[in-house]
Structure formats: structure tokens, C-alpha cells
Motif scaffolding. Structure first.
Motif: not given
Length: 91
Positions: A26-38, A53-56
Motif C-alpha cells: 500500500g505504500v507507493r514510491r519511485r524506484v529505479n528499474v534501470g538495472l533490469l534488461t530491456e 530503491g533499485f529493482a533487481l
């Protein structure tokens, strides 16, 4: 304690950043998804594993729900992680 926690993508960035809006318990925040491949081809509704803070990784909903239940069962450690997540924002 710092845990990897599952979050659901609720909004992808509309600009040229690697940030996405994610909901965790239920908590919304921005995270960095740049580590995930296209090749991951992320979309709203997908589940990702988040650490500092990063999507792994992209994970399926069943895995996300099982992990959330396990974390919730940890009690205070999970509560603290959610409190920390609520106060953080990478953007």
C-alpha cells in the motif's frame, strides 16, 4: 535490517528516466528499474524485487505474494522495512 521486498509496478515513467512508481503493502514510491534488461519488458501490474530503491529482478505474482507473506510473518522487521520504504524516494 535491509530486505529485498516485492513491489507491484503501478506507473512507468513517461519521461526518459529509469524510475517507476511501485506499490509495496500500500505504500507507493519511485524506484529505479534501470538495472533490469530491456528483455524484461516491464509493464504496469508486473511484480519486481526491490532492494535499496533499485529493482533487481522481475518476479511472478505467486512468488511476490509468497515473499510478502513470509516477510509479513517476520513482524517487526517487515514493519520497519515498510516504514523505511515509506520515507525513502529515489526521485
Amino acid at each position: 535490517m535491509c530486505l529485498g521486498i516485492p513491489g507491484e509496478l503501478v506507473e512507468m515513467a513517461t519521461d526518459d528516466t529509469d524510475l517507476a512508481l511501485v506499490s509495496v503493502a500500500g505504500v507507493r514510491r519511485r524506484v529505479n528499474v534501470g538495472l533490469l534488461t530491456e528483455e524484461e519488458d516491464l509493464a504496469v501490474g508486473d511484480w519486481i524485487l526491490i532492494h535499496v530503491g533499485f529493482a533487481l529482478a522481475k518476479i511472478d505474482e505467486a512468488e511476490a505474494q509468497a515473499a510478502l507473506q513470509m516477510l509479513h510473518d517476520m513482524g517487526p522487521a517487515f514493519d520497519q522495512e515498510i516504514a523505511d520504504f515509506a520515507q525513502s524516494d529515489v526521485g
